[in-house]
Design a protein around this motif. Structure first.
Motif, PDB file in Angstrom:
ATOM      1  N   LEU A 181       0.854  -1.034   0.119  1.00  0.00           N
ATOM      2  CA  LEU A 181      -0.143  -0.043  -0.063  1.00  0.00           C
ATOM      3  C   LEU A 181       1.026   1.266   0.127  1.00  0.00           C
ATOM      4  N   THR A 182       0.621   2.322  -0.863  1.00  0.00           N
ATOM      5  CA  THR A 182       1.159   3.541  -0.883  1.00  0.00           C
ATOM      6  C   THR A 182       0.486   4.359   0.051  1.00  0.00           C
ATOM      7  N   ALA A 183       1.370   5.315   0.686  1.00  0.00           N
ATOM      8  CA  ALA A 183       0.673   6.365   1.633  1.00  0.00           C
ATOM      9  C   ALA A 183       1.560   7.960   1.130  1.00  0.00           C
ATOM     10  N   SER A 184       0.617   8.853   1.272  1.00  0.00           N
ATOM     11  CA  SER A 184       1.260   9.911   0.682  1.00  0.00           C
ATOM     12  C   SER A 184       2.315  10.552   1.665  1.00  0.00           C
ATOM     13  N   GLY A 185       2.091  10.305   2.883  1.00  0.00           N
ATOM     14  CA  GLY A 185       2.726  10.620   4.170  1.00  0.00           C
ATOM     15  C   GLY A 185       2.315  11.761   4.973  1.00  0.00           C
ATOM     16  N   GLY A 186       1.158  12.284   4.276  1.00  0.00           N
ATOM     17  CA  GLY A 186       0.335  13.022   4.899  1.00  0.00           C
ATOM     18  C   GLY A 186       0.887  14.597   5.178  1.00  0.00           C
ATOM     19  N   PRO A 187       0.567  15.545   5.856  1.00  0.00           N
ATOM     20  CA  PRO A 187       0.952  16.829   5.896  1.00  0.00           C
ATOM     21  C   PRO A 187       2.444  17.170   6.330  1.00  0.00           C
ATOM     22  N   PHE A 188       2.865  15.997   7.347  1.00  0.00           N
ATOM     23  CA  PHE A 188       4.192  16.013   8.130  1.00  0.00           C
ATOM     24  C   PHE A 188       5.152  15.103   7.780  1.00  0.00           C
ATOM     25  N   ARG A 189       5.047  14.606   6.553  1.00  0.00           N
ATOM     26  CA  ARG A 189       6.023  13.830   5.938  1.00  0.00           C
ATOM     27  C   ARG A 189       7.398  14.336   6.180  1.00  0.00           C
ATOM     28  N   GLY A 190       8.287  13.634   6.565  1.00  0.00           N
ATOM     29  CA  GLY A 190       9.864  14.123   6.869  1.00  0.00           C
ATOM     30  C   GLY A 190      10.012  14.818   8.280  1.00  0.00           C
ATOM     31  N   ARG A 191       9.019  15.115   9.092  1.00  0.00           N
ATOM     32  CA  ARG A 191       9.326  15.600  10.314  1.00  0.00           C
ATOM     33  C   ARG A 191       9.499  14.557  11.381  1.00  0.00           C
ATOM     34  N   ASP A 192      10.390  15.045  12.353  1.00  0.00           N
ATOM     35  CA  ASP A 192      10.818  14.077  13.456  1.00  0.00           C
ATOM     36  C   ASP A 192       9.353  14.300  14.549  1.00  0.00           C
ATOM     37  N   ASP A 219      -6.250  11.077  10.646  1.00  0.00           N
ATOM     38  CA  ASP A 219      -5.738   9.603  10.431  1.00  0.00           C
ATOM     39  C   ASP A 219      -4.584   9.753   9.555  1.00  0.00           C
ATOM     40  N   SER A 220      -4.684  10.247   8.551  1.00  0.00           N
ATOM     41  CA  SER A 220      -3.763  10.310   7.341  1.00  0.00           C
ATOM     42  C   SER A 220      -2.400  10.934   7.859  1.00  0.00           C
ATOM     43  N   ALA A 221      -2.560  12.074   8.718  1.00  0.00           N
ATOM     44  CA  ALA A 221      -1.514  12.668   9.271  1.00  0.00           C
ATOM     45  C   ALA A 221      -0.791  11.938  10.493  1.00  0.00           C
ATOM     46  N   THR A 222      -1.393  11.175  11.144  1.00  0.00           N
ATOM     47  CA  THR A 222      -0.805  10.054  12.149  1.00  0.00           C
ATOM     48  C   THR A 222      -0.354   8.812  11.608  1.00  0.00           C
ATOM     49  N   LEU A 223      -0.627   8.528  10.078  1.00  0.00           N
ATOM     50  CA  LEU A 223      -0.643   7.342   9.353  1.00  0.00           C
ATOM     51  C   LEU A 223      -1.270   6.086  10.055  1.00  0.00           C
ATOM     52  N   MET A 224      -2.480   6.323  11.092  1.00  0.00           N
ATOM     53  CA  MET A 224      -3.241   5.535  11.367  1.00  0.00           C
ATOM     54  C   MET A 224      -4.209   5.060  10.208  1.00  0.00           C
ATOM     55  N   PHE A 314       5.591   8.517  13.653  1.00  0.00           N
ATOM     56  CA  PHE A 314       4.144   8.126  13.345  1.00  0.00           C
ATOM     57  C   PHE A 314       3.720   6.474  13.776  1.00  0.00           C
ATOM     58  N   PRO A 315       3.738   6.474  15.052  1.00  0.00           N
ATOM     59  CA  PRO A 315       3.923   4.903  15.677  1.00  0.00           C
ATOM     60  C   PRO A 315       2.523   4.513  15.511  1.00  0.00           C
ATOM     61  N   CYS A 316       1.422   5.147  15.005  1.00  0.00           N
ATOM     62  CA  CYS A 316       0.033   4.377  14.693  1.00  0.00           C
ATOM     63  C   CYS A 316       0.087   3.305  13.756  1.00  0.00           C
ATOM     64  N   LEU A 317       1.168   3.418  12.877  1.00  0.00           N
ATOM     65  CA  LEU A 317       1.100   2.641  11.763  1.00  0.00           C
ATOM     66  C   LEU A 317       1.678   1.037  12.381  1.00  0.00           C
ATOM     67  N   ARG A 318       2.828   1.450  13.323  1.00  0.00           N
ATOM     68  CA  ARG A 318       3.150  -0.023  14.031  1.00  0.00           C
ATOM     69  C   ARG A 318       2.198  -0.326  14.818  1.00  0.00           C
ATOM     70  N   LEU A 319       1.324   0.327  15.463  1.00  0.00           N
ATOM     71  CA  LEU A 319       0.410  -0.234  16.426  1.00  0.00           C
ATOM     72  C   LEU A 319      -0.686  -1.024  15.758  1.00  0.00           C
ATOM     73  N   ALA A 320      -0.949  -0.741  14.470  1.00  0.00           N
ATOM     74  CA  ALA A 320      -1.892  -1.169  13.847  1.00  0.00           C
ATOM     75  C   ALA A 320      -1.481  -2.735  13.463  1.00  0.00           C
ATOM     76  N   PHE A 321      -0.124  -2.609  12.965  1.00  0.00           N
ATOM     77  CA  PHE A 321       0.620  -3.874  12.722  1.00  0.00           C
ATOM     78  C   PHE A 321       0.562  -4.752  13.892  1.00  0.00           C
TER      79      PHE A 321
END
Length: 396
Positions: A181-192, A219-224, A314-321
């Motif tokens: 699946l591809t993700a745009s990265g949301g509005p905060f892509r590249g930020r720590d 949800d897109s901004a958090t990667l959830m 963006f730990p929401c993606l890890r939490l979903a897995f």
């Protein structure tokens, strides 16, 4: 019931939202093939009435029963013969002969009952309500199989996989090595992570590519959003989590990739517009004009870039897995806690980084049990919401 060569009668659930609006745009382009016969909305009577004046459905449903008199009066004033209903009539309309196709675009867990009703009734189900699969994927897929329903996912990523698999609804797992699946990265892509501590609501809902409602935008901004889509993909395509990947693709032109056992990889590309996926669902196996322009890669910059997701920021993606791996009620807890946390963020009651923290806290506090029936899932959902609300109140 309609066939692909006759008039398809469509119920649009969540008609006043962004996906509902896109669906109605596609439907209006094909009056000889498509008709909106049922429009359902939450509580926005004026918006629903405007849609009724434009599309003249046979039935209009408002979820908020207190708004039913206003809906009735508005339809009468507009001299429409559309029948007005409260929300508790929706499942019966979907299950009956009012439609043969259902666009399930009600946001959140509230969309689960009507989605299940459509599956059990053997309808063509254009599934945009991801919570139905996250909460009750096994139950929904079983209901669709037993009812003879056809599920066409409308999330652009899953719709892309559907197209790459040529719409086949068997699991395909014997030929498919992996889906990405591809993700745009949301509005905060590249930020720590540290730079996200003071993110505002306005920044979080300003998605760089897609036009979506506030909850999905957060949800897109958090990667959830992508995490929920991983769980959806598991149920839709019969693959375990370790054969589902995610790549950040900021151009949002490649919507998903399917790698096969022979080394081939197929990808579906297109401009980021929900009408493409909706046209696929409404017309399949035929193609319909959607109102979306063709893809000119040179005009779009001529570059396709990919990078791994940052699950530290963006730990929401890890939490979903992790919830998918845990199974049972864990995805329901994940989803419910996230809904409450995102709502609190949108109300400015909690911070952006609190969203994944609250979800992780709920997953740790509520160990999964077997998700063998809707009652068990409803209880897990309720407990997660209660736990998360209490956590927010405690830290306020």
């Amino acid at each position: 019931m309609s066939t692909s060569s006759s008039l398809r009668e469509v119920a649009v659930l969540g008609a006043t939202g962004s996906i509902g609006s896109s669906a109605l745009d596609v439907i209006a382009r094909h009056p000889d093939r498509l008709r909106a016969t049922v429009l359902a909305a939450g509580r926005n009577v004026e918006a629903l009435l405007e849609l009724c004046r434009r599309h003249r459905p046979r039935h209009a449903v408002i979820a908020d029963g207190k708004a039913l008199p206003a809906l009735r009066e508005g339809l009468r004033a507009a001299a429409l013969d559309t029948q007005a209903h409260a929300g508790d009539a929706l499942d019966a309309l979907i299950s009956g002969d009012a439609c043969d196709t259902v666009v399930a675009a009600i946001v959140g867990a509230a969309g689960l009952p009507s989605t299940l009703a459509a599956a059990r009734a053997g309808k063509r189900l254009l599934l945009a309500n991801k919570e139905s699969l996250v909460l009750a994927g096994e139950l929904l897929m079983r209901a669709a199989h037993e009812g003879g329903a056809t599920i066409v996912p409308i999330d652009s990523e899953h719709n892309a996989i559907f197209q790459c698999l040529q719409g086949r609804q068997d699991d395909g797992s014997g030929e498919v090595s992996r889906i990405t699946l591809t993700a745009s990265g949301g509005p905060f892509r590249g930020r720590d992570r540290a730079s996200l501590a003071n993110v505002t609501v306005e920044q979080a809902v300003a998605h760089p590519k897609w036009s979506m409602g506030p909850k999905i935008s957060v949800d897109s901004a958090t990667l959830m959003n992508k995490g929920l889509e991983v769980i959806e993909a598991h149920h839709l395509f019969g693959l375990p989590g370790d054969r589902i990947g995610v790549l950040v693709h900021p151009q949002s032109l490649v919507h998903s990739l399917v790698e096969f056992i022979d080394g081939s990889t197929l990808a579906q590309l297109g401009l980021p517009d929900m009408r493409t996926a909706l046209a696929v669902g409404l017309g399949w196996p035929r193609r319909l004009e959607s109102g979306v322009a063709g893809l000119d890669l040179l005009a779009e910059g001529g570059r396709l870039e990919f990078e791994p997701p940052d699950t530290d920021a963006f730990p929401c993606l890890r939490l979903a897995f992790e919830a998918l791996a845990a199974g049972g009620t864990a995805p329901a807890v994940l989803n419910a806690a996230n809904e409450v946390a995102v709502s609190a963020f949108l109300q400015r009651r909690t911070g952006f980084l609190s969203i994944p923290a609250l979800v992780e806290d709920a997953l740790e506090a509520l160990p999964p049990v077997a998700a063998d029936c809707l009652d068990t899932l409803a209880e897990a959902d309720a407990r997660a919401r209660c736990h998360t609300e209490a956590a927010i109140a405690h830290h306020a």
